[in-house]
Design an enzyme around this catalytic site. Structure first.
Site, PDB file in Angstrom:
ATOM      1  N   SER A   1       0.822  -1.214   0.000  1.00  0.00           N
ATOM      2  CA  SER A   1       0.000   0.000   0.000  1.00  0.00           C
ATOM      3  C   SER A   1       0.853   1.259   0.000  1.00  0.00           C
ATOM      4  O   SER A   1       0.315   2.355  -0.027  1.00  0.00           O
ATOM      5  CB  SER A   1      -0.983  -0.021   1.167  1.00  0.00           C
ATOM      6  OG  SER A   1      -0.338  -0.331   2.363  1.00  0.00           O
ATOM      7  N   LYS A   2       2.164   1.101   0.027  1.00  0.00           N
ATOM      8  CA  LYS A   2       3.114   2.237  -0.076  1.00  0.00           C
ATOM      9  C   LYS A   2       2.662   3.428   0.765  1.00  0.00           C
ATOM     10  O   LYS A   2       2.561   4.556   0.263  1.00  0.00           O
ATOM     11  CB  LYS A   2       3.302   2.648  -1.536  1.00  0.00           C
ATOM     12  CG  LYS A   2       3.938   1.546  -2.378  1.00  0.00           C
ATOM     13  CD  LYS A   2       4.251   1.988  -3.784  1.00  0.00           C
ATOM     14  CE  LYS A   2       4.747   0.856  -4.644  1.00  0.00           C
ATOM     15  NZ  LYS A   2       3.773  -0.237  -4.876  1.00  0.00           N
ATOM     16  N   ARG A   3       2.427   3.160   2.034  1.00  0.00           N
ATOM     17  CA  ARG A   3       1.968   4.226   2.925  1.00  0.00           C
ATOM     18  C   ARG A   3       3.105   5.152   3.310  1.00  0.00           C
ATOM     19  O   ARG A   3       4.280   4.812   3.149  1.00  0.00           O
ATOM     20  CB  ARG A   3       1.348   3.608   4.190  1.00  0.00           C
ATOM     21  CG  ARG A   3       0.126   2.742   3.938  1.00  0.00           C
ATOM     22  CD  ARG A   3      -0.918   3.452   3.140  1.00  0.00           C
ATOM     23  NE  ARG A   3      -2.213   2.763   3.179  1.00  0.00           N
ATOM     24  CZ  ARG A   3      -3.238   3.076   2.412  1.00  0.00           C
ATOM     25  NH1 ARG A   3      -3.134   4.051   1.537  1.00  0.00           N
ATOM     26  NH2 ARG A   3      -4.381   2.418   2.511  1.00  0.00           N
TER      27      ARG A   3
ATOM     28  N   THR B   1       4.371  -2.287   2.484  1.00  0.00           N
ATOM     29  CA  THR B   1       5.300  -1.375   1.814  1.00  0.00           C
ATOM     30  C   THR B   1       5.050   0.052   2.303  1.00  0.00           C
ATOM     31  O   THR B   1       3.915   0.470   2.498  1.00  0.00           O
ATOM     32  CB  THR B   1       5.144  -1.438   0.282  1.00  0.00           C
ATOM     33  OG1 THR B   1       3.790  -1.149  -0.066  1.00  0.00           O
ATOM     34  CG2 THR B   1       5.529  -2.804  -0.273  1.00  0.00           C
TER      35      THR B   1
END
Ligand code: OMP
Length: 271
Positions: A94-96, A120
């Site tokens: 989710s590339k937070r 992620t």
């Protein structure tokens, strides 16, 4: 079990560095599954059952679910893996990345709501935005370091103080300063093997998540040579579209298995 231990166990016991990325595009599903957002779980389940003995991890991609209001299908997918194949680690992609108080909520989302083993995270806002994730000592935090996309070098390869590139500063911080609980991994794109070799020199045996094989054209031999650790592991090599959509007919799960096996064998040939 701790995320990194799950991963190591899987690498060794199943002799695989392959991660299947779960990036559902319902419009590409075969007609026997259906092409509605409610059909995503059934598609993923078929892929998971067909590939489970060949993988070291699964990586569901958050936007592919959220964009079609199918967060429930994401929860079911992870729940299915955790129940049926609990020894396979799940990386929620989710590339937070946000200020600390919000990052803590994103960590809760990934680890408690979705029950992922790792997530992620974009580290370019700095340590206070990474720590709410790494503080979950048994979970993995997978930091973007050198990404696989064509524009990655525009910022990540900029030279900074000490003559290091920006992505090398991230690698150095991740390895030497931020990794209190030894639960950090780095995203290093398969399309950047030279950078991968530099990152390996800075990070010891830190595991890398390596997207960019398959649809993005990364070279398996170059990736393994640049990124493997001394024991021939250290890499979680992801392929999504090339596996999921190997066939658009009712044999899609068998075709996905064949592609996954082909990738596993090709990687192992270079280890
Ligand atoms: P395929 O190109 O279809 O194999 O998909 C690659 C997957 O990896 C997608 O889910 C991307 O969002 C993800 N990804 C990259 O492609 N490049 C990166 O640098 C990082 C990621 C990621 O974090 O997973």
């Amino acid at each position: 079990m701790k995320f990194t231990d799950l991963l190591k166990k899987r690498w060794i016991e199943h002799e695989t560095l392959v991660c299947v990325g779960l990036d559902p595009y319902p419009e590409k599903f075969p007609s026997n599954i259906g092409r509605r957002s409610e059909d995503i779980f059934e598609f993923n389940k078929a892929i998971i059952d067909a590939t489970q003995d060949l993988v070291c991890a699964y990586k569901p991609q958050f936007a592919h679910f959220a964009a079609v209001a199918a967060e429930d299908q994401l929860k079911r997918t992870i729940g299915y893996i955790k129940t049926k194949y609990p020894e396979i680690p799940v990386i929620l992609d989710s590339k937070r990345g946000d200020i600390g108080s919000t990052a803590a909520m994103y960590a809760k989302e990934a680890f408690e709501h979705y029950q992922a083993d790792s997530v992620t995270v974009n580290p370019y806002m700095g340590v206070d935005t990474v720590k709410p994730f790494t503080d979950h000592a048994n979970k993995g935090t997978v930091l973007l370091c050198r990404t696989s996309n064509p524009g990655a070098s525009e910022l990540q390869n900029l030279e900074t103080r000490d003559g290091l590139k920006l992505y090398e500063q991230v690698a150095k911080l991740a390895a030497n300063t931020w990794n209190e609980h030894q639960n950090i991994m780095l995203v290093v794109g398969a399309t950047a093997p030279d950078e991968m070799a530099n990152i390996r020199k800075l990070t010891g045996d830190m595991p890398f998540l390596v997207p960019g094989i398959g649809a993005q054209g990364g070279d398996i031999e170059a990736v393994v040579a640049a990124g493997k650790t001394a024991d021939g592991t250290g890499l979680v090599i992801n392929s999504s579209r090339a596996i999921l959509y190997a066939s658009d007919s009712s044999d899609f799960a068998d075709a996905a298995r064949a592609e996954t096996l082909k990738l596993k064998v090709a990687i192992n040939a270079y280890r």
